[in-house]
Scaffold this active site. Sequence first.
Site, PDB file in Angstrom:
ATOM      1  N   GLY A 128      32.126  55.265 -49.994  1.00  0.00           N
ATOM      2  CA  GLY A 128      31.865  56.505 -49.282  1.00  0.00           C
ATOM      3  C   GLY A 128      31.123  57.536 -50.097  1.00  0.00           C
ATOM      4  CB  CYS A 129      30.661  61.148 -49.416  1.00  0.00           C
ATOM      5  SG  CYS A 129      30.107  61.029 -47.698  1.00  0.00           S
ATOM      6  CG  ASN A 130      34.461  58.787 -53.230  1.00  0.00           C
ATOM      7  OD1 ASN A 130      34.749  58.709 -52.040  1.00  0.00           O
ATOM      8  ND2 ASN A 130      34.699  57.788 -54.077  1.00  0.00           N
ATOM      9  CB  ALA A 131      30.446  55.572 -53.863  1.00  0.00           C
ATOM     10  CG  MET A 164      34.882  66.354 -52.592  1.00  0.00           C
ATOM     11  SD  MET A 164      33.317  67.208 -52.956  1.00  0.00           S
ATOM     12  CE  MET A 164      33.039  68.078 -51.429  1.00  0.00           C
TER      13      MET A 164
END
Length: 374
Positions: free
Chosen positions: A159-162, A361
């Site tokens: 996801g966006c934190n990756a 995040m």
Amino acid sequence: MLLSENPVRQDDIRLSDAPWAATRGGPSILGVGTSNPDSSYTQEDLLDLYDIQDRRIRSVFLNCAIDKRFLDVPPYGDDGRPRTETQGELLAKHKARGTEMGARALQSCLKQIGAAVSDIGYLVCVSSTGLLTPGFSALLIREVGIPTDCSRLDVVGMGCNAGLNALNATTGWASANPGRIALMVCIEVCSAAYVFDGTMRTSVVNSLFGDGAAAIAVSHGTPETERTGPQVLKYASCIVPDAVAAMRYDWDDDQGKFSFFLDRDVPYVVGAHAETVIGNLLSGTGLRRSQIAHWLIHSGGKKVIDSVAVNLGLTRHDVRHTTGVLRDYGNLSSGSFLFSYEQLMREGVTRPGDYGVLMTMGPGSTLETALVRY
């Protein structure tokens, strides 16, 4: 709560204020490159394109602080509207458009630092908008002619934190291989993860995400590699297991597709844990939060940005790149913070000795951070 418009500059910050951070070495960021599809759309364009009349859905699109996004919309059907894509077509778009965008971002990054594809020793590819086997790392090696003995890693579905999870692996390899270039590419074809079913659940997602790729090159300094960007000093993570279902992909039997879900409380979950992860990041460094000159935070959405900013006491100036990327590109998932980094470097306002924080995040729910020194 409104954030202050006035930038707060700590002109008395010097390396001597933080002995640990002053002496701590780390891999350096050499450069960054980004790419997007050729076509961009305003929120009004998309509402008209899909003939969306529902007032609630229109309000979501028009009140999310996004002016435009780059997207690969499907071909038009007989009714003059974008036709519905099958899951197979979405995966094919993810592969084709992702490879093309990733190659352009990678080549842009290499051009910026004056390096060739033959100089890449490690390639990390990140994506959450489709599943491929083999992954983007193999496809890019073939597409742009990267040496076939290049070490590689694919980070899929985080996801966006990756982006920061993968940057941790990238800088780790660079530290173990001084003088070699490690390169990370975040490739997100978010339009390949859209479901149009007229519900508020899918409309929230469809109003927010855009397509884009971003590449970043790092190397651990030797006399042969001049440091041109900040050193990466430290990472810190915080996962909130109680909110594991707040951001997730579900299989929609009716649509025959994966459908992304965002809980309405995501901004508050993220904001409530922002102080904790930043406290962990700065612990033992001798640095105070007020000594961070540059904040590059994931453009997760207006409420997410506001929640993090309020909880950390940041000004509008502090998050100007984050809000600028959201305004001009939407949420680009894992690569958003690299678009912000590119904007910061174009400004040319960083000074030797400045400290910065990178924050992403995403699902988990997770907050990832990195401390850098310019």
